[in-house]
Design a protein around this motif. Sequence first.
Motif, short mmCIF file in Angstrom:
data_model
loop_
_atom_site.label_atom_id
_atom_site.label_comp_id
_atom_site.label_asym_id
_atom_site.label_seq_id
_atom_site.Cartn_x
_atom_site.Cartn_y
_atom_site.Cartn_z
N ARG A 31 20.87 24.39 -61.39
CA ARG A 31 22.25 24.40 -61.85
C ARG A 31 22.33 23.82 -63.24
NH1 ARG A 31 20.94 19.99 -62.69
NH2 ARG A 31 21.52 18.04 -61.71
N ALA A 32 23.33 24.22 -63.98
CA ALA A 32 23.62 23.60 -65.27
C ALA A 32 25.09 23.22 -65.20
CB ALA A 32 23.36 24.56 -66.41
N ARG A 41 28.85 30.54 -70.25
CA ARG A 41 27.44 30.46 -70.63
C ARG A 41 27.29 30.38 -72.15
NH1 ARG A 41 23.55 32.55 -66.98
NH2 ARG A 41 22.54 33.75 -68.63
N TYR A 63 20.52 30.39 -67.40
CA TYR A 63 21.64 29.50 -67.70
C TYR A 63 22.33 29.80 -69.03
CZ TYR A 63 18.47 27.14 -64.50
OH TYR A 63 17.61 26.86 -63.47
N VAL A 387 17.59 22.90 -68.47
CA VAL A 387 18.85 22.60 -67.80
C VAL A 387 19.41 21.27 -68.30
CG1 VAL A 387 19.91 22.04 -65.58
CG2 VAL A 387 18.37 23.99 -65.77
#
Length: 458
Positions: A31-32, A41, A63, A387
Amino acid sequence: MSRAPQTTRRRFLQGVAAVGTAAVIIPSANRAFGYQNANDRPAFATIGLRNQGWTITSKTTPYADFVALADVDENVLADNVEKVKKRQNGKAPDAYGDYRKVLDRNDIDAVMIATPDHWHTKVAVEAMYAGKDVYCEKPLTLTIDEGKLIEKVVKETGRVFQVGTMQRSECDNRFLQAIAMVQDGRIGDVQKVTCGINGMSPSPEIPVTAVPKGLDWDFWLGPAPKCDYRALPEMRQGYGGGVPLYSNCHYSFRDWHEYAGGKLTDWGAHHVDIACWALGATDTGPSKITPLDYKLGCEYEKGYPVVHDRYNVATQFNIQVDMPKNVEMIVTSEGDNGILFEGTKGRFFVNRGKIVGKPVEDLSSNPLPEGAIEAVYGGPVPANHSVNFIECMNSRETPVSDVWSHNRMLEICHLSNIAMRLGRPLNWDPEKREIVGDAEANTFLSRENRKGYEIKMS
């Protein structure tokens, strides 16, 4: 000015009690934070695409949207455009032979830099002044003074800057566990740290030959001195494949002081970094660097190679580094690649494949405190190094691999190379960040860019 990793990202672990339960060494889910919707994004570009350039790009595509790529080799550029296009479901990035066209675009939020080392500082500084956040591969700089310049510009522009020392965020958290063990006193007072970073074989004579089709050789050289392209026809296999085994360009650039620092700033930038982090020496440095024994790739005179037709970095070395609190650090080309920590109560070894020793075995009955790994990192450990960068782009906090701590440890690597080139020990003032009582050695703290490739300071 300290920029220790535990002060970054979030103070999520403040007040966590060390209750003696096992530290769970599991990376958090992919996840980011803050970039979960497609419209959120960030727009990225990568500058320099061979090998590590593709590695960091591919790790980041889940990501971020890559809207541009730049490389001075038409063949490398075209190949990576196709690979990114496939990763982005048919959406191809724009392709540029000149990185400055990337920096001119207002729609790009961040750049990832994986050029040869001698280009890092120029591209990074100009990217920050262009309003881009920066992820730059290790080693960050070719000289110590370049590191000081980058620190100045990060502070001046307020850009988020992540250095690509991915051992801080990846490798199954093995290095974070090692740091937690040292800082939890599992080996008592640290007395010695040995960083094994591999040696290399010297090269044969490498002749001048025609520049490969599609490569802009003058632009590849950039800030470095003008010289002929050299290569032998035998091709390298495996990682770095598809290029000559011996050359002064693709892949082999690390073996020339004109472009890099050999194993000292390659593997050294990883293992010396972890060692300094474990020792709590991320905002200071050594007092003395002593080359105990070493071999350079060719003959030197007054710190410079006397021939230019073969690799010139150190091929074998044992270097003693006097660290704070009377800790001895040895940086060596001998033995297993990795880090050996030795203290008053024991010793253990860690590398990318293992962490072994009695203090490690003792964890089964006496585990690290709960949250110890996250306490070292400064919060939950993300899926990968990219990330962490994107999280910090969102929060505007300092990434786990910041320029200040990176430059401090990299000074050890740079000074080791200077000491071997000059053939003598160097005394270092970690506050003034200069070599003590050696005017000649201090001239190696900087280098002049080739005319036409000066750093644009605005």
